[in-house]
Scaffold this active site. Structure first.
Site, PDB file in Angstrom:
ATOM      1  N   PRO A   2     -26.597  14.545  42.282  1.00 39.01           N
ATOM      2  CA  PRO A   2     -25.428  13.736  42.249  1.00 39.01           C
ATOM      3  C   PRO A   2     -25.361  12.833  43.483  1.00 39.01           C
ATOM      4  O   PRO A   2     -25.291  13.303  44.605  1.00 39.01           O
ATOM      5  CB  PRO A   2     -24.313  14.770  42.274  1.00 39.01           C
ATOM      6  CG  PRO A   2     -24.947  16.091  41.975  1.00 39.01           C
ATOM      7  CD  PRO A   2     -26.379  15.866  41.836  1.00 39.01           C
ATOM      8  N   GLU A   3     -25.433  11.573  43.258  1.00 39.51           N
ATOM      9  CA  GLU A   3     -25.241  10.603  44.339  1.00 39.51           C
ATOM     10  C   GLU A   3     -23.774  10.162  44.292  1.00 39.51           C
ATOM     11  O   GLU A   3     -23.003  10.720  43.518  1.00 39.51           O
ATOM     12  CB  GLU A   3     -26.197   9.417  44.145  1.00 39.51           C
ATOM     13  CG  GLU A   3     -27.648   9.857  44.054  1.00 39.51           C
ATOM     14  CD  GLU A   3     -28.627   8.702  43.849  1.00 39.51           C
ATOM     15  OE1 GLU A   3     -28.334   7.578  44.258  1.00 39.51           O
ATOM     16  OE2 GLU A   3     -29.703   8.948  43.262  1.00 39.51           O
ATOM     17  N   LYS A  59     -21.466  11.947  49.473  1.00 41.11           N
ATOM     18  CA  LYS A  59     -21.823  12.766  48.317  1.00 41.11           C
ATOM     19  C   LYS A  59     -21.120  14.116  48.344  1.00 41.11           C
ATOM     20  O   LYS A  59     -21.500  15.030  47.628  1.00 41.11           O
ATOM     21  CB  LYS A  59     -23.346  12.990  48.285  1.00 41.11           C
ATOM     22  CG  LYS A  59     -24.166  11.705  48.311  1.00 41.11           C
ATOM     23  CD  LYS A  59     -25.652  11.984  48.418  1.00 41.11           C
ATOM     24  CE  LYS A  59     -26.439  10.705  48.655  1.00 41.11           C
ATOM     25  NZ  LYS A  59     -27.869  10.959  48.895  1.00 41.11           N
ATOM     26  N   ARG A 108     -30.872  25.193  40.970  1.00 42.73           N
ATOM     27  CA  ARG A 108     -31.770  25.396  42.101  1.00 42.73           C
ATOM     28  C   ARG A 108     -31.129  26.101  43.292  1.00 42.73           C
ATOM     29  O   ARG A 108     -31.802  26.398  44.276  1.00 42.73           O
ATOM     30  CB  ARG A 108     -32.366  24.056  42.532  1.00 42.73           C
ATOM     31  CG  ARG A 108     -33.326  23.542  41.463  1.00 42.73           C
ATOM     32  CD  ARG A 108     -33.848  22.167  41.783  1.00 42.73           C
ATOM     33  NE  ARG A 108     -34.735  22.153  42.921  1.00 42.73           N
ATOM     34  CZ  ARG A 108     -35.378  21.053  43.333  1.00 42.73           C
ATOM     35  NH1 ARG A 108     -35.212  19.914  42.695  1.00 42.73           N
ATOM     36  NH2 ARG A 108     -36.170  21.111  44.364  1.00 42.73           N
ATOM     37  N   ARG A 256     -40.559  10.761  48.754  1.00 34.22           N
ATOM     38  CA  ARG A 256     -39.816  10.684  47.485  1.00 34.22           C
ATOM     39  C   ARG A 256     -40.472   9.698  46.545  1.00 34.22           C
ATOM     40  O   ARG A 256     -40.901   8.617  46.961  1.00 34.22           O
ATOM     41  CB  ARG A 256     -38.369  10.211  47.727  1.00 34.22           C
ATOM     42  CG  ARG A 256     -37.710  10.736  48.969  1.00 34.22           C
ATOM     43  CD  ARG A 256     -37.303  12.176  48.881  1.00 34.22           C
ATOM     44  NE  ARG A 256     -36.508  12.465  47.702  1.00 34.22           N
ATOM     45  CZ  ARG A 256     -35.195  12.286  47.607  1.00 34.22           C
ATOM     46  NH1 ARG A 256     -34.515  11.820  48.617  1.00 34.22           N
ATOM     47  NH2 ARG A 256     -34.547  12.589  46.495  1.00 34.22           N
TER      48      ARG A 256
END
Length: 266
Positions: A2-3, A59, A108, A256
């Site tokens: 989630p940004e 965030k 996670r 990334r």
DNA sequence: AATGGGACCTGCGCGC
DNA sequence: TGCGCGCAGGTCCCAT
């Protein structure tokens, strides 16, 4: 995770669903999610507390309780919240005074829950740079101008500009037609202005469409966002470029994955 | 100052 | 079908 747009979506729904509700009970199957205070103190501290306000900072989700205590939720990569009935997959469950439940979901288990006196004193929050959604052009320019860091990596640095993550950084650079490998200080005034515009517009669009459900993210009702269908480069290696139709390239920057069009992005 | 790697975790999709 | 591997929206910490 989630940004910014995903967290903003959750925040707006939370305001409606939990404001003025009391937390009547709490349980977790993964107490390592609780970073402070101890799991016991955390539970004792939130039970009986009424939700006074819901805030988003970059965030992070911040739930203001009574006596100026704050429940701070960092969803990290895979966290999300599910409101309604208790879910068997929840890592933590907040039981509310109206009989509903707020499930903390996180496959996670990398997320973080905190209870603190003043969220502004949290180290991570103190270090945050201005929000990507409302950083001024002049501040943005000032941030880029002396940095030799690759522009993509710089935009992910929350201490410089906060709220962007790996999806929207790639999208904004694509829309501004800037190669993610460029150093920040190599951008022209025109490019800086365009990038600034595209960052704001992509975030606003993503909020409008309730975020991107690329993987685990869902909104409070468990529904997917609508933005993933509108993404133009994220996760689209080998697909054809929205502008020139040539295949998109994937590289790694700052560890990334990064998709871009090597023809359009200069 | 900037970059690269690993750590934290679990689960999914892919290729063999 | 089954298994191993790489990779995933974030951030911190260490080494060079």
């Amino acid at each position: 995770m989630p940004e910014l747009p995903e967290v903003e979506t959750i925040k707006r729904e939370l305001v409606v669903k939990i404001t003025n509700k009391k937390i009547v009970n709490f349980k977790t199957t993964k107490s390592t999610l609780i970073k402070e205070p101890s799991a016991n103190e955390f539970k004792k501290g939130i039970i009986g507390q009424e939700v006074k306000q819901v805030i988003r900072k970059a965030k992070l989700l911040i739930i203001k309780l009574e006596e100026d205590k704050f429940l701070v939720i960092h969803l990290r990569i895979a966290g999300w919240l599910l409101y309604g009935e208790e879910d068997p997959g929840a890592r933590a469950v907040f039981y509310l005074s109206d009989g509903k439940v707020l499930n903390y979901m996180d496959s996670r288990v990398l997320g973080e829950l905190r209870l603190c006196k003043d969220y502004k004193d949290l180290n991570f929050i103190k270090k945050l740079g201005p929000e990507a959604l409302d950083i001024s052009l002049s501040k943005f320019r000032e941030t880029l101008v002396s940095k030799k860091t690759k522009i993509k990596v710089l935009l992910l640095d929350q201490t410089l500009i906060s709220g962007l993550g790996n999806i929207y950084v790639q999208e904004a650079l694509f829309l501004a037609k800037i190669d993610p490998r460029r150093t920040a200080n190599s951008l022209s005034e025109k490019e800086i202005k365009l990038l600034h515009e595209k960052i704001v517009s992509i975030l606003k669009e993503a909020i409008k469409y309730k975020g991107s459900s690329v993987n685990s993210y869902r909104d409070l009702g468990g529904d997917r966002g609508g933005m993933e269908k509108r993404l133009k480069v994220y996760g689209k290696k080998d697909e054809s470029c929205y502008f020139c139709k040539k295949p998109l390239t994937k590289i790694f920057l700052g560890g990334r994955g990064t998709c871009f069009c090597s023809h359009c992005q200069k």
